[in-house]
Design a protein around this motif. Structure first.
Motif, PDB file in Angstrom:
ATOM      1  N   ARG A  42       0.136   3.327-131.148  1.00  0.00           N
ATOM      2  CA  ARG A  42      -0.300   2.692-132.389  1.00  0.00           C
ATOM      3  C   ARG A  42      -1.447   3.438-133.077  1.00  0.00           C
ATOM      4  N   THR A  43      -2.230   4.183-132.321  1.00  0.00           N
ATOM      5  CA  THR A  43      -3.444   4.806-132.858  1.00  0.00           C
ATOM      6  C   THR A  43      -3.353   6.328-132.797  1.00  0.00           C
ATOM      7  N   LYS A  44      -4.347   6.975-133.396  1.00  0.00           N
ATOM      8  CA  LYS A  44      -4.393   8.438-133.372  1.00  0.00           C
ATOM      9  C   LYS A  44      -4.537   8.964-131.937  1.00  0.00           C
ATOM     10  N   LYS A  45      -5.348   8.277-131.135  1.00  0.00           N
ATOM     11  CA  LYS A  45      -5.502   8.689-129.731  1.00  0.00           C
ATOM     12  C   LYS A  45      -4.187   8.560-128.983  1.00  0.00           C
ATOM     13  N   ASP A  46      -3.501   7.451-129.221  1.00  0.00           N
ATOM     14  CA  ASP A  46      -2.188   7.265-128.584  1.00  0.00           C
ATOM     15  C   ASP A  46      -1.240   8.390-128.976  1.00  0.00           C
ATOM     16  N   LEU A  47      -1.278   8.775-130.245  1.00  0.00           N
ATOM     17  CA  LEU A  47      -0.386   9.814-130.736  1.00  0.00           C
ATOM     18  C   LEU A  47      -0.696  11.160-130.085  1.00  0.00           C
ATOM     19  N   ARG A  48      -1.991  11.471-129.922  1.00  0.00           N
ATOM     20  CA  ARG A  48      -2.368  12.726-129.248  1.00  0.00           C
ATOM     21  C   ARG A  48      -1.850  12.745-127.819  1.00  0.00           C
ATOM     22  N   ARG A  49      -1.967  11.621-127.143  1.00  0.00           N
ATOM     23  CA  ARG A  49      -1.450  11.542-125.766  1.00  0.00           C
ATOM     24  C   ARG A  49       0.070  11.709-125.754  1.00  0.00           C
ATOM     25  N   LEU A  71      11.143   8.499-132.113  1.00  0.00           N
ATOM     26  CA  LEU A  71      10.021   7.696-131.625  1.00  0.00           C
ATOM     27  C   LEU A  71       8.682   8.344-131.957  1.00  0.00           C
ATOM     28  N   LEU A  72       8.625   9.672-131.879  1.00  0.00           N
ATOM     29  CA  LEU A  72       7.393  10.374-132.230  1.00  0.00           C
ATOM     30  C   LEU A  72       7.037  10.191-133.698  1.00  0.00           C
ATOM     31  N   ILE A  73       8.038  10.310-134.558  1.00  0.00           N
ATOM     32  CA  ILE A  73       7.788  10.145-135.999  1.00  0.00           C
ATOM     33  C   ILE A  73       7.342   8.718-136.303  1.00  0.00           C
ATOM     34  N   ARG A  74       7.983   7.749-135.672  1.00  0.00           N
ATOM     35  CA  ARG A  74       7.579   6.357-135.917  1.00  0.00           C
ATOM     36  C   ARG A  74       6.171   6.090-135.374  1.00  0.00           C
ATOM     37  N   ALA A  75       5.822   6.741-134.270  1.00  0.00           N
ATOM     38  CA  ALA A  75       4.466   6.599-133.737  1.00  0.00           C
ATOM     39  C   ALA A  75       3.454   7.192-134.717  1.00  0.00           C
ATOM     40  N   ALA A  76       3.811   8.341-135.303  1.00  0.00           N
ATOM     41  CA  ALA A  76       2.926   8.976-136.288  1.00  0.00           C
ATOM     42  C   ALA A  76       2.762   8.096-137.526  1.00  0.00           C
ATOM     43  N   LYS A 105      14.731   8.238-143.471  1.00  0.00           N
ATOM     44  CA  LYS A 105      14.558   7.317-144.600  1.00  0.00           C
ATOM     45  C   LYS A 105      13.315   6.451-144.415  1.00  0.00           C
ATOM     46  N   ASP A 106      13.061   6.051-143.161  1.00  0.00           N
ATOM     47  CA  ASP A 106      11.851   5.262-142.884  1.00  0.00           C
ATOM     48  C   ASP A 106      10.593   6.049-143.235  1.00  0.00           C
ATOM     49  N   LEU A 107      10.590   7.325-142.881  1.00  0.00           N
ATOM     50  CA  LEU A 107       9.436   8.176-143.180  1.00  0.00           C
ATOM     51  C   LEU A 107       9.245   8.304-144.688  1.00  0.00           C
ATOM     52  N   LEU A 108      10.327   8.560-145.409  1.00  0.00           N
ATOM     53  CA  LEU A 108      10.240   8.677-146.867  1.00  0.00           C
ATOM     54  C   LEU A 108       9.734   7.376-147.489  1.00  0.00           C
ATOM     55  N   ASP A 109      10.226   6.261-146.977  1.00  0.00           N
ATOM     56  CA  ASP A 109       9.814   4.947-147.490  1.00  0.00           C
ATOM     57  C   ASP A 109       8.319   4.720-147.260  1.00  0.00           C
TER      58      ASP A 109
END
Length: 254
Positions: A42-49, A71-76, A105-109
């Protein structure tokens, strides 16, 4: 709620340590545990991990690369790290990994909702080169709506024109969304250069309609004929807002 969130982060941090320790001693974690971790980020730290785990797990991840990338893109996205999401797109294209059209499409949205129009266009150009199904009328509608919501009418028309030149399929609904967006912005605009620019951009859409044999469509004609109230008009005191269907029809009759 803050304590619960902190506890969740600590649990995720501990889970991260367990996964990394297993990889370091040569014990392959189960894929579902990797996916579960990514889903909880959910957070930037989580994403780095998450990036650390995926980097260490790369030798075994090719079979499930579609889900991993999604999953990575949705986490970002959840972390608000749009640059990281775009980097994932670049990496997937370079490594010839697949990616689902739905996550694209989710990313674009999400980029459109955040007002990141240039990044949205950049992401689409990347996605269009390697993601089957992303060049779709639904994608066009998502992007056009975002551009018009963010007062980027000229960019919306230019993107629409590029779509046409590329030979991509266009549906009447795409034109309807484009014209409705212009009319909504016109209704909220004041007389002057901004309104003139909107009308000029809308006139370009009329040329597209003529080339695509849709200019005689009653709905398109009604939308094209809508004009916002002038400062001297009786409607001016009623304020802005999106034109109603009745208003459009009345102006079309006139």
């Amino acid at each position: 709620e803050a304590e619960a969130e902190a506890e969740d982060n600590l649990e995720l941090k501990e889970e991260f340590k367990i996964i990394i320790d297993r990889i370091q001693i040569g014990v392959l974690p189960r894929r579902h545990s990797i996916f579960k971790f990514l889903e909880q980020c959910r957070t930037k730290k989580d994403l780095r991990r998450a990036f650390v785990i995926v980097d260490r797990y790369k030798p075994w991840m090719t079979v499930k690369c579609v889900r991993t990338g999604s999953l990575l893109i949705r986490a970002a996205i959840r972390a608000g790290e749009f640059d990281a999401a775009i980097k994932i797109l670049h990496d997937h294209r370079q490594m010839r990994f697949r990616l689902s059209a739905s996550v694209g499409k989710d990313l674009l949205d999400e980029l459109g909702a955040a007002g990141e129009i240039d990044k949205m266009i950049e992401s689409y150009k990347i996605l269009a080169t390697f993601v089957p199904g992303i060049v779709h009328p639904e994608t066009l509608v998502i992007m056009i709506r975002a551009m018009l919501r963010n007062d980027e009418g000229e960019k919306a028309v230019e993107f629409f024109e590029q779509w046409r030149i590329a030979g991509s399929r266009l549906k009447p609904v795409s034109y309807k969304v484009l014209l409705e967006g212009f009319n909504s912005n016109l209704a909220k605009s004041e007389e002057g250069e901004a309104r003139d620019a909107l009308l000029k951009s809308r006139d370009r859409v009329k040329d597209f309609l003529q080339k695509d044999n849709l200019l005689k469509d009653p709905t398109m004609l009604q939308l094209l004929q809508y004009m916002p109230p002038t400062a001297a008009g009786p409607e001016a005191s009623q304020g802005g807002g999106e034109p109603t269907a009745e208003e459009v029809q009345e102006q079309a009759k006139a």
